[in-house]
Design a protein around this motif. Sequence first.
Motif, PDB file in Angstrom:
ATOM      1  N   ARG B 133       0.846  -1.203   0.000  1.00  0.00           N
ATOM      2  CA  ARG B 133       0.000   0.000   0.000  1.00  0.00           C
ATOM      3  C   ARG B 133       0.878   1.248   0.000  1.00  0.00           C
ATOM      4  O   ARG B 133       0.612   2.206  -0.735  1.00  0.00           O
ATOM      5  CB  ARG B 133      -0.911  -0.042   1.231  1.00  0.00           C
ATOM      6  N   LYS B 139      -1.597  -3.929  -7.454  1.00  0.00           N
ATOM      7  CA  LYS B 139      -2.778  -3.283  -8.028  1.00  0.00           C
ATOM      8  C   LYS B 139      -3.918  -3.254  -7.017  1.00  0.00           C
ATOM      9  O   LYS B 139      -3.961  -4.048  -6.090  1.00  0.00           O
ATOM     10  CB  LYS B 139      -3.234  -4.072  -9.266  1.00  0.00           C
ATOM     11  N   LYS B 140      -4.837  -2.359  -7.259  1.00  0.00           N
ATOM     12  CA  LYS B 140      -5.958  -2.183  -6.342  1.00  0.00           C
ATOM     13  C   LYS B 140      -6.737  -3.488  -6.125  1.00  0.00           C
ATOM     14  O   LYS B 140      -7.103  -3.832  -5.005  1.00  0.00           O
ATOM     15  CB  LYS B 140      -6.880  -1.089  -6.871  1.00  0.00           C
ATOM     16  N   LYS B 144      -7.378  -5.646  -2.670  1.00  0.00           N
ATOM     17  CA  LYS B 144      -8.722  -6.039  -2.238  1.00  0.00           C
ATOM     18  C   LYS B 144      -8.776  -7.542  -1.968  1.00  0.00           C
ATOM     19  O   LYS B 144      -9.350  -7.995  -0.979  1.00  0.00           O
ATOM     20  CB  LYS B 144      -9.752  -5.691  -3.336  1.00  0.00           C
TER      21      LYS B 144
END
Lengths: 273, 273
Positions: B133, B139-140, B144
């Motif tokens: 982070r 990647k996002k 998640k």
Amino acid sequence: MNIKRYMIKDTNESVLKKLDPDESGDFKSKEEAEAKMAKLKERLAELQDILFAQKKHSLLVILQGMDSSGKDGTVKHIFSGINPQGFMVTSFKKPSLEEEAHDFLWRVHMKTPPKGYIAAFNRSHYEDVLVPRVHGNLKKEEMKRRFRYIREFEAMLAEEGTTIIKLFLHISKDKQLEKIQERLQDPTKHWKFDASDLQERQYWDDYQDAYDDVFKETSINTAPWYWIPANHRWYRNYLALAIVVKTLEGLDLSYPKLDTPTPDISKLISPRH
Amino acid sequence: MNIKRYMIKDTNESVLKKLDPDESGDFKSKEEAEAKMAKLKERLAELQDILFAQKKHSLLVILQGMDSSGKDGTVKHIFSGINPQGFMVTSFKKPSLEEEAHDFLWRVHMKTPPKGYIAAFNRSHYEDVLVPRVHGNLKKEEMKRRFRYIREFEAMLAEEGTTIIKLFLHISKDKQLEKIQERLQDPTKHWKFDASDLQERQYWDDYQDAYDDVFKETSINTAPWYWIPANHRWYRNYLALAIVVKTLEGLDLSYPKLDTPTPDISKLISPRH
């Protein structure tokens, strides 16, 4: 305290019969020992801190003894108080299927201490020579081979930086019975009772002989056996702790120095600070 | 002591900014806390003995916090004194090549406590969401996914008998600098100094944001986050210990009974006795 007195050396004849499990050294009382023990525990914590910082040596303490000889209690009393982060203890029970599918040193090797650490083994690879000796399910040559593997394994560990001490907790047969009765009478100790201990008790003399064999075959300079008179819990704890402390004091322990010049902190601080 | 006050709940907005690392509860002095702490340590030892005897529950204490927030010191202070045989602590460092070749939960799963044990994680799988982070190397959607894996993993552990508490040790940026200076000045602490801590310090604010994300994504009922004001060592230790004790007291701990009728020892004793 001269711990050398408890090192097992005369291994050509059976030694166990001559050792008195009731011994309590030069102490006049339990209280006297406990006062000294408190100081030793502080000393152990100091030494462990340096051991951990230096990451040069490690210490392996192997505990063996008949059922109810106090292996759990010894671990608890001598090692509670040190920094748990630099300490690891493994209780070796009946091998799992996976463990049984490997050589008998596989599972113990995995639990040896990395540099900086103290490890305790509650039982160990010695069960794999004691039990077959008593129950006769290994051939003589196989037993000889196992003893050789143990000597070579321990010598290798020692050469690579692991100091090994092996403690045999020596109780009398009467004392064992007393402790089993304690487990049956005290509801907070019921969980420690195991009916198979009573079964194995029938082989008391055979186990004593088997230990004599172990001492004869595996008392090597780099990994000595000590006998601990264990009928008196307080003396057992005191002596085991004294041997651990004395052993650590024999290593060249010192805090490591900064390996780079002291950085100029002011320069490195984030501009956002 | 109402520990609920320190449970992180309002996770819809950023919480860290509102929490005061200097807090020290209702205590008037360090001495007052230390007296209470001694009692709590005795209580912890009692509870651990029952936990270990019963082998029904286990406890996992996850410690996270910025560099120098006192994770090592907290482990040392709250867990020295318990029986080391029922306790295990793992410090998760930079992953090894073998660890990196597995999913990020692989190495932590191996170190979760078996029934009867207390385990502490000094850093954990949370590093694997915090560091990406801050340094932006995931990647996002991957982030998640990791958060989902963590929630599912922790829920599974909890359902299978492991009580989880997650402690965030909260220090201020000034306090961190003070502690780094301490390490540079005290020769017995030189070994704790790591130049990369100063590098990471540049990302202080990003880490605070990353922790806010962590709280938002992983504050689940079965594995709650607590924040620990950590500028005062003594309050940090006291509060962490209080949370551990309170959590254990919430379990249905009791010594197990003998599962067979009390054997008649006289019959079972070896005839050779």
